[in-house]
Design an enzyme around this catalytic site. Structure first.
Site, PDB file in Angstrom:
ATOM      1  N   SER A 205     -63.736  16.845  32.484  1.00  0.00           N
ATOM      2  CA  SER A 205     -64.749  16.318  31.630  1.00  0.00           C
ATOM      3  C   SER A 205     -65.206  14.951  32.163  1.00  0.00           C
ATOM      4  CB  SER A 205     -64.451  16.140  30.258  1.00  0.00           C
ATOM      5  OG  SER A 205     -63.594  15.397  30.092  1.00  0.00           O
ATOM      6  N   GLU A 226     -64.815  15.924  40.037  1.00  0.00           N
ATOM      7  CA  GLU A 226     -65.797  17.185  39.993  1.00  0.00           C
ATOM      8  C   GLU A 226     -65.675  17.358  38.501  1.00  0.00           C
ATOM      9  OE1 GLU A 226     -67.414  18.892  41.767  1.00  0.00           O
ATOM     10  OE2 GLU A 226     -66.642  18.791  43.596  1.00  0.00           O
ATOM     11  N   CYS A 260     -68.844  24.968  35.022  1.00  0.00           N
ATOM     12  CA  CYS A 260     -69.315  23.818  35.308  1.00  0.00           C
ATOM     13  C   CYS A 260     -71.018  23.903  35.604  1.00  0.00           C
ATOM     14  CB  CYS A 260     -68.780  22.599  36.113  1.00  0.00           C
ATOM     15  SG  CYS A 260     -68.244  23.626  37.660  1.00  0.00           S
ATOM     16  N   GLU A 350     -73.602  18.894  27.676  1.00  0.00           N
ATOM     17  CA  GLU A 350     -72.982  19.917  27.983  1.00  0.00           C
ATOM     18  C   GLU A 350     -72.541  20.723  26.918  1.00  0.00           C
ATOM     19  OE1 GLU A 350     -69.302  19.581  30.259  1.00  0.00           O
ATOM     20  OE2 GLU A 350     -69.942  20.861  31.814  1.00  0.00           O
TER      21      GLU A 350
HETATM   22  P1  NAD Z   1     -60.716  17.879  30.155  1.00  0.00           P
HETATM   23  O1  NAD Z   1     -61.361  16.482  31.170  1.00  0.00           O
HETATM   24  O2  NAD Z   1     -60.381  17.706  28.661  1.00  0.00           O
HETATM   25  O3  NAD Z   1     -59.463  18.025  30.839  1.00  0.00           O
HETATM   26  C1  NAD Z   1     -59.301  18.570  32.407  1.00  0.00           C
HETATM   27  C2  NAD Z   1     -57.675  18.208  32.797  1.00  0.00           C
HETATM   28  O4  NAD Z   1     -57.372  16.680  32.620  1.00  0.00           O
HETATM   29  C3  NAD Z   1     -56.670  18.823  32.080  1.00  0.00           C
HETATM   30  O5  NAD Z   1     -55.396  19.211  32.835  1.00  0.00           O
HETATM   31  C4  NAD Z   1     -56.048  17.776  31.069  1.00  0.00           C
HETATM   32  O6  NAD Z   1     -54.921  17.826  30.336  1.00  0.00           O
HETATM   33  C5  NAD Z   1     -56.313  16.521  31.926  1.00  0.00           C
HETATM   34  N1  NAD Z   1     -56.253  15.215  31.159  1.00  0.00           N
HETATM   35  C6  NAD Z   1     -57.078  14.970  29.952  1.00  0.00           C
HETATM   36  N2  NAD Z   1     -56.575  13.678  29.672  1.00  0.00           N
HETATM   37  C7  NAD Z   1     -56.287  12.976  30.929  1.00  0.00           C
HETATM   38  C8  NAD Z   1     -55.952  11.753  31.312  1.00  0.00           C
HETATM   39  N3  NAD Z   1     -56.229  10.794  30.469  1.00  0.00           N
HETATM   40  N4  NAD Z   1     -55.385  11.316  32.469  1.00  0.00           N
HETATM   41  C9  NAD Z   1     -55.311  12.478  33.372  1.00  0.00           C
HETATM   42  N5  NAD Z   1     -55.501  13.584  33.129  1.00  0.00           N
HETATM   43  C10 NAD Z   1     -55.956  14.101  31.882  1.00  0.00           C
HETATM   44  O7  NAD Z   1     -61.801  19.107  30.714  1.00  0.00           O
HETATM   45  P2  NAD Z   1     -61.531  20.606  30.189  1.00  0.00           P
HETATM   46  O8  NAD Z   1     -62.026  20.399  28.699  1.00  0.00           O
HETATM   47  O9  NAD Z   1     -60.356  21.040  30.494  1.00  0.00           O
HETATM   48  O10 NAD Z   1     -62.629  21.152  31.138  1.00  0.00           O
HETATM   49  C11 NAD Z   1     -63.838  21.242  30.670  1.00  0.00           C
HETATM   50  C12 NAD Z   1     -64.738  20.310  31.700  1.00  0.00           C
HETATM   51  O11 NAD Z   1     -64.505  20.671  33.251  1.00  0.00           O
HETATM   52  C13 NAD Z   1     -66.103  20.628  31.556  1.00  0.00           C
HETATM   53  O12 NAD Z   1     -66.746  19.412  31.192  1.00  0.00           O
HETATM   54  C14 NAD Z   1     -66.587  21.118  32.749  1.00  0.00           C
HETATM   55  O13 NAD Z   1     -67.965  20.950  33.315  1.00  0.00           O
HETATM   56  C15 NAD Z   1     -65.871  20.548  33.759  1.00  0.00           C
HETATM   57  N6  NAD Z   1     -65.515  21.355  34.998  1.00  0.00           N
HETATM   58  C16 NAD Z   1     -66.075  20.889  36.050  1.00  0.00           C
HETATM   59  C17 NAD Z   1     -66.034  21.526  37.311  1.00  0.00           C
HETATM   60  C18 NAD Z   1     -66.770  20.880  38.682  1.00  0.00           C
HETATM   61  O14 NAD Z   1     -66.274  21.640  39.732  1.00  0.00           O
HETATM   62  N7  NAD Z   1     -67.596  19.907  38.704  1.00  0.00           N
HETATM   63  C19 NAD Z   1     -65.395  22.832  37.583  1.00  0.00           C
HETATM   64  C20 NAD Z   1     -64.679  23.234  36.236  1.00  0.00           C
HETATM   65  C21 NAD Z   1     -64.839  22.577  35.048  1.00  0.00           C
END
Ligand code: NAD
Length: 488
Positions: A205, A226, A260, A350
């Site tokens: 995110s 990303e 995404c 989103e």
């Molecule tokens: P998220 O940001 O909640 O979590 C992603 C990862 O980060 C997880 O492994 C989580 O455990 C870890 N995380 C959470 N807090 C953290 C911190 N403070 N420090 C380090 N790591 C931490 O995202 P999500 O809900 O798992 O995934 C959905 C999001 O991912 C959507 O916004 C989507 O658009 C995005 N996404 C982007 C792409 C791209 O290529 N641009 C691809 C796929 C998904």
């Protein structure tokens, strides 16, 4: 069968706690130099062997992926295959991409020097990934870093770790050097990893990505981000409407909209608006639950999507198909919304779910203005029979990729960069040589091409009358052009 879980629940039950991170990073840091100095050909050999192991264990890994995410089998198989494909592609080119460069001396001071620029990896790379494509994203970001000579620690989302754990077990199983491992746990574990790694490649995110960028800045380490998206699709009046309806439905609903790069806003030229909505509605209506579109992966995501749906309907949106929800099954029926506008959360934020808001526009100018009025800029699509018009509109869109008459096409095109603009990211992924070189620090080594006695070094002490009189003047003559060369 899909497992029922949330990030917090599963993360709490797994063994890797934040206090394990420093020990793991220290182990990786100790093993990395011999991996780097083994050379790219050796690394290519290990990666190729690893690809064979993955292929031999495909169904077990795909099974874990399907069980964790509930995604249709065909989508799980494609997600598995992309990294294997990527190993094949990058193994073929890695040696050339990492080849040392010898830039020619640009001025007199370096005229007798030969420079060699090598690409040395960041020692420990952290790859932190989300739950929507746990396997594909983890491996696709880890592979180029390993080829570059880095050690890699993957931290998958704690809601969906099992396919990643199963896949990375293969690295030890083939007897490869201990430079590739997985760390599982919730966000706090990821944060501890960010604080110990040398480079962070993050997918997730925008909110968490921003926090990671801040932490990396404090330690002056780089990160690739990303992040989220709100991809627009523009349907022009000359489009093949059957193609557009099907392509946009797939673009919006593949992986139940949890991509995404999902199409999350559709702008249609007024002349074909009604016909397009009719065709889109009929096609979405024909999709089968569990075969084409699965339930959402987490209950948290269900709550986000259903709240946006409720907000849209309360603000006057109409549902042309779908709209049904079931929280206990995390199921949102694929939904087409009309009567929506830019004040609604389903157009602003989103969604990451199977909802398609469709809006009429007067012409292509209004479509471009509305498409660009978003804080995100990941990708977009343009639907037209006129490819030149499509390219012209693409050049006006603020997005890292634009697909003409297709959705998601650039995502699998790993020879080209995938780069989020605006709040969709920083640094990008893929892009041939760029995919490896982003994990490297350039190192310049200079040495004499021709040995001359040190007494002839005009630049070193002592500064003499000759050097004072000549050196600056000769350099000016070489740096300037035209008559200024000779005006001392
Ligand atoms: P998220 O940001 O909640 O979590 C992603 C990862 O980060 C997880 O492994 C989580 O455990 C870890 N995380 C959470 N807090 C953290 C911190 N403070 N420090 C380090 N790591 C931490 O995202 P999500 O809900 O798992 O995934 C959905 C999001 O991912 C959507 O916004 C989507 O658009 C995005 N996404 C982007 C792409 C791209 O290529 N641009 C691809 C796929 C998904």
């Amino acid at each position: 069968m899909t497992r029922q879980h949330t990030e917090t629940e599963v993360g709490a039950g797994l063994p890797d706690r934040p206090d394990r991170v420093s020990e793991l990073v220290a182990n990786m840091r100790a093993a990395q130099p011999s991996w780097e100095h083994a050379g790219v050909e050796t690394r290519v050999r290990w990666l190729r062997r690893y690809a064979e192991w993955l292929l031999d264990n495909q169904e077990r890994i795909v099974g874990a992926l399907a069980a964790d995410t509930g995604k249709p089998l065909v989508e799980a198989r494609i997600e598995f295959t992309v990294p294997v494909d990527m190993i094949k592609y990058s193994a073929r080119h890695a040696k050339r991409w990492l080849r040392p460069e010898h830039p020619a001396p640009p001025n007199l001071l370096n005229a007798l020097k030969r420079a060699t620029v090598t690409h040395r990896p960041y020692p420990v790379v952290a790859v932190i990934t989300p739950w929507n494509f746990p396997l594909g994203l983890s491996l696709c970001d880890a592979i180029p870093a390993l080829l570059a000579g880095a050690a890699v620690i993957v931290k998958p989302a704690s809601a969906t770790p099992h396919s990643v754990i199963a896949a990375i077990e293969g690295w030890a199983a083939i007897g490869a050097p201990p430079v590739f491992t997985v760390l599982h746990g919730p966000g706090a574990t990821g944060a501890a990893l960010v604080d110990a790694a040398d480079y962070v490649q993050f997918t997730g995110s925008t909110e968490v990505g921003t926090e990671i960028a801040r932490r990396c800045a404090e330690r002056l380490i780089p990160c690739g981000l990303e992040l989220g998206g709100k991809d627009p699709a523009i349907v022009l009046s000359d489009a093949d409407l059957d193609l557009a309806a099907r392509g946009i439905a797939w673009g919006a609903l593949a992986n139940a909209g949890q991509m995404c790069t999902s199409v999350e806003r559709v702008y249609v030229e007024a002349a074909v608006y009604s016909e397009f909505v009719k065709k889109l509605t009929a096609h979405v209506d024909s999709l089968e639950r569990g075969v084409d579109v699965a339930p959402l992966v987490t209950t948290e995501q269900f709550d986000v999507v259903s709240a946006q749906l409720k907000d849209a309907v309360a603000s006057g949106a109409q549902i042309t198909t779908g709209g049904g929800t079931d929280r206990s099954a995390r199921w949102v029926q694929p939904t087409v919304l009309t009567g929506v506008d830019h004040t609604m959360t389903c157009v602003q934020e989103e969604t990451f779910g199977p909802v398609i808001p469709v809006m009429p526009v007067a012409d292509e100018d209004q479509a471009v203005t509305l498409a660009n009025s978003s804080r995100f800029g990941l990708s977009a699509s343009v639907w037209t029979r006129d490819k030149r018009r499509g390219r012209r509109i693409a050049a006006r869109l603020d997005a890292g990729a634009v697909n003409i008459n297709d959705s998601h096409a650039n995502v699998f095109f790993f020879a080209a960069p995938m780069d989020g603009w605006k709040e969709s990211g920083l640094g990008g992924r893929f892009g041939g040589a760029t995919a490896l070189l982003k994990y490297c620090r350039p190192q310049t080594i200079t040495a004499a091409r021709v040995a001359i006695p040190y007494q002839r070094y005009l630049l070193w002490f002592p500064y003499t009358r000759v050097s004072t009189a000549l050196l600056g003047r000769i350099m000016r003559a070489l740096a300037a052009t035209g008559r200024r060369r000779w005006r001392w």
